[in-house]
Design a protein around this motif. Sequence first.
Motif, mmCIF file in Angstrom:
data_model
loop_
_atom_site.group_PDB
_atom_site.id
_atom_site.type_symbol
_atom_site.label_atom_id
_atom_site.label_comp_id
_atom_site.label_asym_id
_atom_site.label_seq_id
_atom_site.Cartn_x
_atom_site.Cartn_y
_atom_site.Cartn_z
ATOM 1 N N VAL A 52 0.845 -1.063 0.026
ATOM 2 C CA VAL A 52 0.178 -0.065 0.044
ATOM 3 C C VAL A 52 0.854 1.517 -0.088
ATOM 4 N N THR B 290 1.004 4.700 1.247
ATOM 5 C CA THR B 290 0.731 5.381 2.332
ATOM 6 C C THR B 290 1.039 6.763 2.333
ATOM 7 N N TYR C 275 0.946 -4.739 3.860
ATOM 8 C CA TYR C 275 -0.457 -4.693 4.477
ATOM 9 C C TYR C 275 -0.930 -6.094 4.449
ATOM 10 N N LEU D 33 -2.481 -1.402 -3.375
ATOM 11 C CA LEU D 33 -3.359 -0.410 -3.057
ATOM 12 C C LEU D 33 -2.731 1.094 -3.342
ATOM 13 N N ASN E 54 -7.470 3.561 1.285
ATOM 14 C CA ASN E 54 -8.113 2.420 0.683
ATOM 15 C C ASN E 54 -8.039 1.105 1.871
ATOM 16 N N ILE E 55 -7.084 1.347 2.672
ATOM 17 C CA ILE E 55 -7.059 0.490 4.021
ATOM 18 C C ILE E 55 -8.468 0.499 4.651
#
Length: 399
Positions: A44, A46, A360, A386, A391-392
């Motif tokens: 991901v 971030t 993740y 992601l 999106n998490i």
Amino acid sequence: MKYVVVLGDGMADLPDGISGMTPLDEAKKPSMDRLAASGQTGLVQTIPEGLKPGSDVANLSVMGYPPELYYSGRSPLEALSMGIAMEETDVALRCNLVTLSDEAEFASKTMIDYSAGEITTEESKELMDAVQNKLGSREFRFYSGVSYRHCLIYKNGNLATALTPPHDILDRSIAPYLPAGTDGERFLSLIKASGDVLKNHPVNQKRIKEGKRPATHIWLWGAGFKPRLDDFYKKYGLRGAVISAVDLLKGIARGAGMQSPDVLGATGNLHTNAQGKVDAVKKCLENGCDYVYLHVEAPDECGHQGDRAGKIKAIEMVDAMLGQIWDYLDAKGEPYVIALLPDHATPLRLRTHTSRPVPYTIYKSEKPCMSGLAFTEKDAQRGVYLPTGQNIIQIMLEK
């Protein structure tokens, strides 16, 4: 439905030049690997493009607050946690207690330690009180925080000064990184003057006798105006809580209207009350919270210090905490979702943050994904990518 995020700050890393392994490869982490094998696992991003790779930006992103819209600086979030009332025109700055080398010429000094030897909160309060007494004014006011992390409020300030985080310049000469810009000289004068205040302070003299690093100076960075975060419950329909030892995360919680209980003995480093933080997660869930965000700072601290053994130990501590929380949720017998990730990477060989994507895992008790992957940087590359930290929470909430 219950939602839990377990975030190991800075857990991700780069392969070692000799073994080709990262701390996530080397750590014994049965719970993380089992979760990754049973959930959606991947990488991901971030840290949005154009923003610096800090815990402030990354954690806002993972909590579902796009930093491009909500980020106003790191220190203002910490000021929220400390209960500091800010006016719209105030600027908050992070004020570290640091250890600089002892050259007579100030610009020739080196950044030895961004944390003054992980100085205790009790010791640092005495030092910051002395700094406030000598250097505080109507325009500048210093507030003590946790360990080496403190705050300066600049009345009617501006953001036209270039400031560098001390953890980005470890073992380097400070000359190229001194405050520069509109208020550069004023901030530099405060940093220099703090050396005179702290040099012979009894707290530092005692630390030197005990073989510990003294807090030789303050260091200013992370400036920003008063933040504005939307209420988490109104935004996501969840009653939320954040469990953390550091003011940054507690400030985000306060700004978003989430609970953030204090955990006795939670320090932000390896010597923290891990069991107390796990118990706090359980208590929040039992007392009506739907979403709990557990933040563990220790892997990041070890990354900044270049402490490989310590980082592996910190990851194993996070794994043990995850295991307890997972067992607890299973025993409750109601549906739940667990997300596991770092906020960013803090590679040991760089000793600072990077913007690269991080591993993740999102595990849903009602619908396991069975990825078969381990929780490592290498395995995550084979999973689902992601593009944003937001999106998490979006995937966590998908039915």
